[in-house]
Every structure is written in C-alpha cells, then in structure tokens.
Scaffold this motif. Sequence first.
Motif, short mmCIF file in Angstrom:
data_model
loop_
_atom_site.label_atom_id
_atom_site.label_comp_id
_atom_site.label_asym_id
_atom_site.label_seq_id
_atom_site.Cartn_x
_atom_site.Cartn_y
_atom_site.Cartn_z
N ALA A 41 -0.69 -2.10 -0.99
CA ALA A 41 0.67 -1.59 -1.55
C ALA A 41 1.08 -0.33 -0.73
O ALA A 41 2.20 -0.12 -0.13
N GLY A 42 0.29 0.66 -0.49
CA GLY A 42 0.39 1.97 0.47
C GLY A 42 0.72 1.53 1.61
O GLY A 42 1.81 2.09 2.31
N GLY A 43 0.08 0.67 2.30
CA GLY A 43 0.47 0.20 3.52
C GLY A 43 1.82 -0.40 3.73
O GLY A 43 2.40 -0.18 4.76
N VAL A 44 2.05 -1.08 2.75
CA VAL A 44 3.35 -2.03 2.86
C VAL A 44 4.44 -0.91 2.85
O VAL A 44 5.49 -1.01 3.51
N LEU A 45 4.19 0.17 1.91
CA LEU A 45 5.39 0.88 1.63
C LEU A 45 5.73 2.02 2.95
O LEU A 45 6.66 2.41 3.35
N PHE A 46 4.38 2.38 3.39
CA PHE A 46 4.29 3.08 4.66
C PHE A 46 4.87 2.43 5.99
O PHE A 46 5.87 2.88 6.78
N LEU A 47 4.84 1.09 6.09
CA LEU A 47 5.43 0.39 7.05
C LEU A 47 6.71 -0.04 6.98
O LEU A 47 7.62 0.03 7.77
N SER A 48 7.21 0.01 5.67
CA SER A 48 8.79 -0.32 5.11
C SER A 48 9.42 1.09 5.50
O SER A 48 10.75 0.90 5.91
N SER A 49 9.04 2.22 5.51
CA SER A 49 9.63 3.33 6.22
C SER A 49 10.09 3.17 7.47
O SER A 49 11.12 3.75 7.89
N GLY A 50 9.15 2.62 8.46
CA GLY A 50 9.80 2.59 9.73
C GLY A 50 10.87 1.27 9.85
O GLY A 50 11.67 1.46 10.56
N LEU A 51 10.62 0.37 8.93
CA LEU A 51 11.94 -0.41 8.82
C LEU A 51 13.12 0.17 8.46
O LEU A 51 14.15 -0.19 8.92
N VAL A 52 13.13 1.00 7.64
CA VAL A 52 14.38 1.76 6.96
C VAL A 52 14.94 2.69 8.38
O VAL A 52 16.12 2.35 8.61
N LEU A 53 14.08 3.12 8.93
CA LEU A 53 14.60 3.82 10.29
C LEU A 53 15.13 2.95 11.12
O LEU A 53 16.39 3.06 11.60
N LEU A 54 14.40 1.72 11.30
CA LEU A 54 14.87 0.74 12.36
C LEU A 54 16.06 0.22 12.01
O LEU A 54 17.18 0.03 12.79
N PHE A 55 16.38 -0.39 10.77
CA PHE A 55 17.61 -0.86 10.26
C PHE A 55 19.02 0.28 10.24
O PHE A 55 19.80 -0.24 10.24
#
Length: 86
Positions: A41-55
């Motif tokens: 779950a921590g890895g998913v949240l951490f990777l989703s932060s990159g998606l927020v920046l990208l989008f």
Amino acid sequence: MPVSPLAFRSLTLVAAGFLAFDGAALAGLGIWSGRRAFLVAGGVLFLSSGLVLLFGRRHLRRLDEIDEARRDLRNEAEELRRLLRG
C-alpha cells in the motif's frame, strides 16, 4: 471560477508531497512491522504521487491549449464582425 496556474501548481505539489510522505511512512511501517500489505500500500501511494505530478502537468497543458483556442476564436469573431460592418 478560474484558478491561476501558480495556485494549481502549488496545490498539485502539496498533494503529491502528502501522497509521497504517506506512502513512505506506510512502507516504512510495513518494513518495521513485517506486514507485506502495508509495504505494498505504501508503494502504491508513493507511485501515485508521481502520477499526480504527471497528470497535473498534462492538465496545465490542456488548459493552455483551451486558452489558445479561445483566443483564436475571439480573433476570428472580431474579423467576422469587421467584415459584416464593412
């Protein structure tokens, strides 16, 4: 209500920062406690932060394209008005 690009960029960075911190904290808790679900779950949240920046960047580009299209349409409408007035 339009939002300035600077405010949008700041809010995007804050949201990505919170997601990255929460992801890192949850992954750390998963490592410390030995629970694999927390780590994932921590890895998913951490990777989703990159998606927020990208989008967020993609969204700003689309807003710029829309603004440019509005300017073009306004210029074309002005040209049509001038043609009709003679």
